[in-house]
Write a protein that holds these residues in place. Sequence first.
Motif, mmCIF file in Angstrom:
data_model
loop_
_atom_site.group_PDB
_atom_site.id
_atom_site.type_symbol
_atom_site.label_atom_id
_atom_site.label_comp_id
_atom_site.label_asym_id
_atom_site.label_seq_id
_atom_site.Cartn_x
_atom_site.Cartn_y
_atom_site.Cartn_z
ATOM 1 N N PHE A 17 0.846 -1.176 0.000
ATOM 2 C CA PHE A 17 0.000 0.000 0.000
ATOM 3 C C PHE A 17 0.890 1.237 0.000
ATOM 4 O O PHE A 17 1.935 1.247 0.647
ATOM 5 C CB PHE A 17 -0.923 0.016 1.224
ATOM 6 N N PRO A 18 0.505 2.272 -0.664
ATOM 7 C CA PRO A 18 1.321 3.491 -0.639
ATOM 8 C C PRO A 18 1.341 4.091 0.765
ATOM 9 O O PRO A 18 0.374 3.970 1.525
ATOM 10 C CB PRO A 18 0.625 4.415 -1.635
ATOM 11 N N PHE A 19 2.447 4.719 1.102
ATOM 12 C CA PHE A 19 2.580 5.326 2.421
ATOM 13 C C PHE A 19 1.642 6.506 2.549
ATOM 14 O O PHE A 19 1.581 7.366 1.677
ATOM 15 C CB PHE A 19 4.022 5.793 2.644
ATOM 16 N N ARG A 20 0.913 6.531 3.628
ATOM 17 C CA ARG A 20 0.010 7.639 3.902
ATOM 18 C C ARG A 20 0.511 8.379 5.123
ATOM 19 O O ARG A 20 0.827 7.777 6.135
ATOM 20 C CB ARG A 20 -1.404 7.133 4.158
ATOM 21 N N LYS A 21 0.559 9.668 5.003
ATOM 22 C CA LYS A 21 1.005 10.491 6.109
ATOM 23 C C LYS A 21 -0.049 10.425 7.215
ATOM 24 O O LYS A 21 -1.241 10.610 6.959
ATOM 25 C CB LYS A 21 1.186 11.929 5.632
ATOM 26 N N PRO A 22 0.357 10.151 8.456
ATOM 27 C CA PRO A 22 -0.635 10.077 9.530
ATOM 28 C C PRO A 22 -1.289 11.436 9.769
ATOM 29 O O PRO A 22 -0.645 12.476 9.638
ATOM 30 C CB PRO A 22 0.169 9.621 10.744
ATOM 31 N N LYS A 23 -2.549 11.400 10.081
ATOM 32 C CA LYS A 23 -3.283 12.630 10.320
ATOM 33 C C LYS A 23 -2.891 13.203 11.678
ATOM 34 O O LYS A 23 -2.667 12.463 12.630
ATOM 35 C CB LYS A 23 -4.787 12.378 10.299
ATOM 36 N N ALA A 24 -2.844 14.508 11.744
ATOM 37 C CA ALA A 24 -2.536 15.172 13.013
ATOM 38 C C ALA A 24 -3.734 15.018 13.940
ATOM 39 O O ALA A 24 -4.886 15.029 13.496
ATOM 40 C CB ALA A 24 -2.255 16.644 12.763
ATOM 41 N N PRO A 25 -3.498 14.848 15.232
ATOM 42 C CA PRO A 25 -4.631 14.721 16.152
ATOM 43 C C PRO A 25 -5.441 16.009 16.185
ATOM 44 O O PRO A 25 -4.880 17.107 16.175
ATOM 45 C CB PRO A 25 -3.973 14.440 17.502
ATOM 46 N N GLN A 26 -6.732 15.857 16.182
ATOM 47 C CA GLN A 26 -7.609 17.016 16.196
ATOM 48 C C GLN A 26 -7.878 17.421 17.633
ATOM 49 O O GLN A 26 -8.357 16.620 18.435
ATOM 50 C CB GLN A 26 -8.918 16.707 15.493
ATOM 51 N N ILE A 27 -7.562 18.653 17.929
ATOM 52 C CA ILE A 27 -7.811 19.171 19.263
ATOM 53 C C ILE A 27 -9.195 19.786 19.262
ATOM 54 O O ILE A 27 -9.495 20.674 18.476
ATOM 55 C CB ILE A 27 -6.753 20.209 19.661
ATOM 56 N N SER A 28 -10.021 19.287 20.130
ATOM 57 C CA SER A 28 -11.383 19.793 20.213
ATOM 58 C C SER A 28 -11.677 20.174 21.647
ATOM 59 O O SER A 28 -11.490 19.378 22.562
ATOM 60 C CB SER A 28 -12.378 18.733 19.738
ATOM 61 N N TYR A 29 -12.107 21.393 21.843
ATOM 62 C CA TYR A 29 -12.431 21.854 23.180
ATOM 63 C C TYR A 29 -13.896 21.604 23.503
ATOM 64 O O TYR A 29 -14.354 22.005 24.562
ATOM 65 C CB TYR A 29 -12.098 23.336 23.308
ATOM 66 N N THR A 30 -14.609 20.944 22.606
ATOM 67 C CA THR A 30 -16.021 20.683 22.856
ATOM 68 C C THR A 30 -16.257 19.194 23.062
ATOM 69 O O THR A 30 -17.257 18.662 22.622
ATOM 70 C CB THR A 30 -16.877 21.202 21.698
ATOM 71 N N LYS A 31 -15.319 18.523 23.715
ATOM 72 C CA LYS A 31 -15.498 17.116 24.048
ATOM 73 C C LYS A 31 -15.576 16.976 25.560
ATOM 74 O O LYS A 31 -14.875 17.637 26.302
ATOM 75 C CB LYS A 31 -14.324 16.293 23.534
ATOM 76 N N CYS A 32 -16.437 16.093 25.973
ATOM 77 C CA CYS A 32 -16.588 15.797 27.387
ATOM 78 C C CYS A 32 -15.401 14.958 27.858
ATOM 79 O O CYS A 32 -14.637 14.433 27.055
ATOM 80 C CB CYS A 32 -17.902 15.041 27.591
ATOM 81 N N GLY A 33 -15.245 14.819 29.143
ATOM 82 C CA GLY A 33 -14.174 13.997 29.684
ATOM 83 C C GLY A 33 -14.339 12.532 29.323
ATOM 84 O O GLY A 33 -13.357 11.788 29.255
#
Length: 77
Positions: A17-33
């Motif tokens: 499979f071709p190499f895929r660049k990993p996605k950056a983690p999405q920072i979301s301030y609207t997530k519960c604990g």
Amino acid sequence: MAKNRSEVENPILTPLFPFRKPKAPQISYTKCGCGKPASYEVYEDRQPHCTECFEEALDSSTFIMARRLNGGFDDAS
């Protein structure tokens, strides 16, 4: 003389499979604990909470401040 690609490549080391660049983690301030999307801000420091955690906070014996994230009383929406 030029060689064919199949003669040069090692089939064991060649990725299927071709190499895929990993996605950056999405920072979301609207997530519960707990990881669910938040729809309420609870307590004085405005912690984001989902509906279930919000109802659990309401059951406490102390007074809490709570408001909706979207369409609250003091936001400009």
